[in-house]
Design a protein around this motif. Structure first.
Motif, PDB file in Angstrom:
ATOM      1  N   CYS A 102       9.021  -3.740   0.454  1.00 43.10           N
ATOM      2  CA  CYS A 102       9.189  -2.283   0.324  1.00 43.10           C
ATOM      3  C   CYS A 102       8.506  -1.574   1.483  1.00 43.10           C
ATOM      4  O   CYS A 102       7.975  -0.485   1.333  1.00 43.10           O
ATOM      5  N   GLY A 115      -1.124  -8.656   7.823  1.00 44.81           N
ATOM      6  CA  GLY A 115       0.009  -9.078   8.631  1.00 44.81           C
ATOM      7  C   GLY A 115       0.813  -7.876   9.064  1.00 44.81           C
ATOM      8  O   GLY A 115       0.688  -6.788   8.482  1.00 44.81           O
ATOM      9  N   THR A 168       0.816  -1.220   0.000  1.00 42.31           N
ATOM     10  CA  THR A 168       0.000   0.000   0.000  1.00 42.31           C
ATOM     11  C   THR A 168       0.848   1.267   0.000  1.00 42.31           C
ATOM     12  O   THR A 168       0.313   2.373  -0.091  1.00 42.31           O
TER      13      THR A 168
HETATM   14  N1  LIG Z   1      11.705   8.178   1.355  1.00 43.01           N
HETATM   15  C1  LIG Z   1      12.935   8.080   0.872  1.00 43.01           C
HETATM   16  O1  LIG Z   1      13.548   9.079   0.449  1.00 43.01           O
HETATM   17  C2  LIG Z   1      13.623   6.728   0.836  1.00 43.01           C
HETATM   18  C3  LIG Z   1      14.969   6.647   0.479  1.00 43.01           C
HETATM   19  C4  LIG Z   1      15.584   5.393   0.364  1.00 43.01           C
HETATM   20  C5  LIG Z   1      14.847   4.226   0.618  1.00 43.01           C
HETATM   21  N2  LIG Z   1      13.523   4.339   0.975  1.00 43.01           N
HETATM   22  C6  LIG Z   1      12.774   3.083   1.167  1.00 43.01           C
HETATM   23  O2  LIG Z   1      11.959   2.876   0.012  1.00 43.01           O
HETATM   24  C7  LIG Z   1      10.857   2.010   0.356  1.00 43.01           C
HETATM   25  C8  LIG Z   1       9.573   2.568  -0.212  1.00 43.01           C
HETATM   26  O3  LIG Z   1       9.328   3.866   0.319  1.00 43.01           O
HETATM   27  P1  LIG Z   1       7.875   4.543   0.195  1.00 43.01           P
HETATM   28  O4  LIG Z   1       8.027   5.975   0.555  1.00 43.01           O
HETATM   29  O5  LIG Z   1       7.276   4.197  -1.097  1.00 43.01           O
HETATM   30  O6  LIG Z   1       7.126   3.762   1.388  1.00 43.01           O
HETATM   31  P2  LIG Z   1       5.826   4.211   2.176  1.00 43.01           P
HETATM   32  O7  LIG Z   1       4.875   4.864   1.243  1.00 43.01           O
HETATM   33  O8  LIG Z   1       6.216   4.932   3.414  1.00 43.01           O
HETATM   34  O9  LIG Z   1       5.183   2.787   2.537  1.00 43.01           O
HETATM   35  C9  LIG Z   1       5.619   2.037   3.598  1.00 43.01           C
HETATM   36  C10 LIG Z   1       4.761   0.794   3.696  1.00 43.01           C
HETATM   37  O10 LIG Z   1       5.242   0.046   4.814  1.00 43.01           O
HETATM   38  C11 LIG Z   1       4.141  -0.617   5.406  1.00 43.01           C
HETATM   39  N3  LIG Z   1       4.427  -0.823   6.811  1.00 43.01           N
HETATM   40  C12 LIG Z   1       4.838   0.084   7.737  1.00 43.01           C
HETATM   41  N4  LIG Z   1       4.970  -0.486   8.928  1.00 43.01           N
HETATM   42  C13 LIG Z   1       4.643  -1.793   8.776  1.00 43.01           C
HETATM   43  C14 LIG Z   1       4.583  -2.912   9.646  1.00 43.01           C
HETATM   44  N5  LIG Z   1       4.885  -2.806  10.954  1.00 43.01           N
HETATM   45  N6  LIG Z   1       4.200  -4.125   9.152  1.00 43.01           N
HETATM   46  C15 LIG Z   1       3.872  -4.246   7.827  1.00 43.01           C
HETATM   47  N7  LIG Z   1       3.909  -3.224   6.950  1.00 43.01           N
HETATM   48  C16 LIG Z   1       4.285  -2.015   7.419  1.00 43.01           C
HETATM   49  C17 LIG Z   1       2.925   0.300   5.184  1.00 43.01           C
HETATM   50  O11 LIG Z   1       1.831  -0.543   4.919  1.00 43.01           O
HETATM   51  P3  LIG Z   1       0.409  -0.604   5.709  1.00 43.01           P
HETATM   52  O12 LIG Z   1       0.240   0.726   6.399  1.00 43.01           O
HETATM   53  O13 LIG Z   1      -0.598  -0.886   4.639  1.00 43.01           O
HETATM   54  O14 LIG Z   1       0.552  -1.767   6.639  1.00 43.01           O
HETATM   55  C18 LIG Z   1       3.274   1.067   3.921  1.00 43.01           C
HETATM   56  O15 LIG Z   1       2.575   0.546   2.825  1.00 43.01           O
HETATM   57  C19 LIG Z   1      10.888   1.887   1.873  1.00 43.01           C
HETATM   58  O16 LIG Z   1      11.517   0.679   2.216  1.00 43.01           O
HETATM   59  C20 LIG Z   1      11.770   3.040   2.303  1.00 43.01           C
HETATM   60  O17 LIG Z   1      12.421   2.807   3.531  1.00 43.01           O
HETATM   61  C21 LIG Z   1      12.903   5.546   1.081  1.00 43.01           C
END
Ligand SMILES: NC(=O)c1ccc[n+]([C@@H]2O[C@H](COP(=O)([O-])OP(=O)(O)OC[C@H]3O[C@@H](n4cnc5c(N)ncnc54)[C@H](OP(=O)(O)O)[C@@H]3O)[C@@H](O)[C@H]2O)c1
Length: 256
Positions: free
Chosen positions: A76, A55, A14
């Motif tokens: 992710c 989960g 999501t």
């Molecule tokens: N933001 C940046 O600049 C950056 C830079 C480098 C790497 N990244 C990495 O890139 C990836 C994608 O980033 P994004 O911004 O697209 O992510 P995001 O929109 O913040 O999404 C994070 C997802 O993690 C899930 N999540 C959070 N806590 C959880 C838990 N305890 N159990 C299961 N699911 C959980 C949430 O799902 P639900 O709420 O549906 O459970 C959500 O869908 C991440 O791994 C992030 O760390 C980000």
């Protein structure tokens, strides 16, 4: 090589990158299972097109249904690098969903739960994990997000599972799901910037969520990315077609 009988689990489906990964897998007629903590959010998003499993990475017992019969896992999940409501604060000093808990321990729970028959575990880590003491990564790591990502990377490397680690730079392009400056500015590449691939955590720059989703799927088609960490940023003029084979071939002689 992905084929139509494969079942792919997307943990964090999501999220910004997660939604894009699911969409791209569905476009290829592949079977997708979405792991989420919030069933109704996922149902609204994916409209019966994927198998939704509830989960939470923090609780290993909730991951058992999710990992049943899966051939690939793309992880992710994540939280914010700096304190936010996504950390799920109990009080000023204690958070239930901090980077250490989700990006570190949570991802490790998923790795340990994964079936040994898995064809690949793709984990989105971050650029800077090997440069945590250098600016600007020392700031990014102020609350331990890079420590947690590296911890999970190391667990994956030791797990014996076939893996690919993806290390993007700062994420740009929608869906804008994180609370940072890029989200506020809605920074985007307009699909005009080329993809740059590296190894050894030497790249600096922004990365489009769209290309992070692309690389998570494309890497599964190339053995050269097996058991490697792939660094990815966007820079330069984008060619009409991204030649992933050529981009990955530059990794052939490299160590991660
Ligand atoms: N933001 C940046 O600049 C950056 C830079 C480098 C790497 N990244 C990495 O890139 C990836 C994608 O980033 P994004 O911004 O697209 O992510 P995001 O929109 O913040 O999404 C994070 C997802 O993690 C899930 N999540 C959070 N806590 C959880 C838990 N305890 N159990 C299961 N699911 C959980 C949430 O799902 P639900 O709420 O549906 O459970 C959500 O869908 C991440 O791994 C992030 O760390 C980000």
């Amino acid at each position: 090589m992905l084929n139509n009988s494969d079942l792919i689990l997307v943990a964090g489906a999501t999220g910004g990158v997660g939604q894009l990964i699911v969409a791209k897998l569905l476009e290829k007629n592949l079977s997708v299972r979405a792991l989420t903590r919030n069933k109704s959010k996922a149902e609204k998003m994916f409209d019966d097109k994927v198998d939704i499993v509830v989960g939470d990475l923090r609780q290993s017992d909730t991951l058992m249904t999710a990992i049943e019969n899966v051939n690939y896992i793309i992880c992710c999940t994540g939280t914010t690098a700096f304190p936010s409501q996504r950390w799920d604060f109990v009080n000023f000093f204690e958070a239930k969903n901090s980077p250490q808990i989700v990006d570190g321990e949570g991802v490790k729970n998923l790795i340990l739960a994964a079936p040994s028959s898995l064809k690949r575990f793709v984990f989105i880590s971050s650029c800077g994990v090997l440069r945590k003491d250098n600016f600007p990564f020392n700031i990014l790591n102020a609350f331990g997000v890079l420590d947690a990502k590296l911890d999970a990377e190391n667990c994956l490397k030791k797990s014996g599972l076939p893996y690919t680690i993806i290390r993007p730079g700062r994420l740009i392009d929608g869906p804008y799901t994180s609370y940072d400056l890029n989200t506020l500015l809605k920074a985007k590449t307009d699909g005009k910037k080329a993809v740059v691939i590296g190894t050894g955590d030497n790249l600096n720059g922004d990365t489009s969520r769209i290309d992070v989703a692309n690389v998570c799927i494309e890497c599964l088609n190339y053995d050269v990315t097996m058991n490697k960490a792939v660094d990815i940023i966007n820079s330069g003029v984008r060619p009409p077609v991204i030649d992933w084979e050529q981009l990955f071939s530059s990794m052939r002689r490299e160590r991660d």
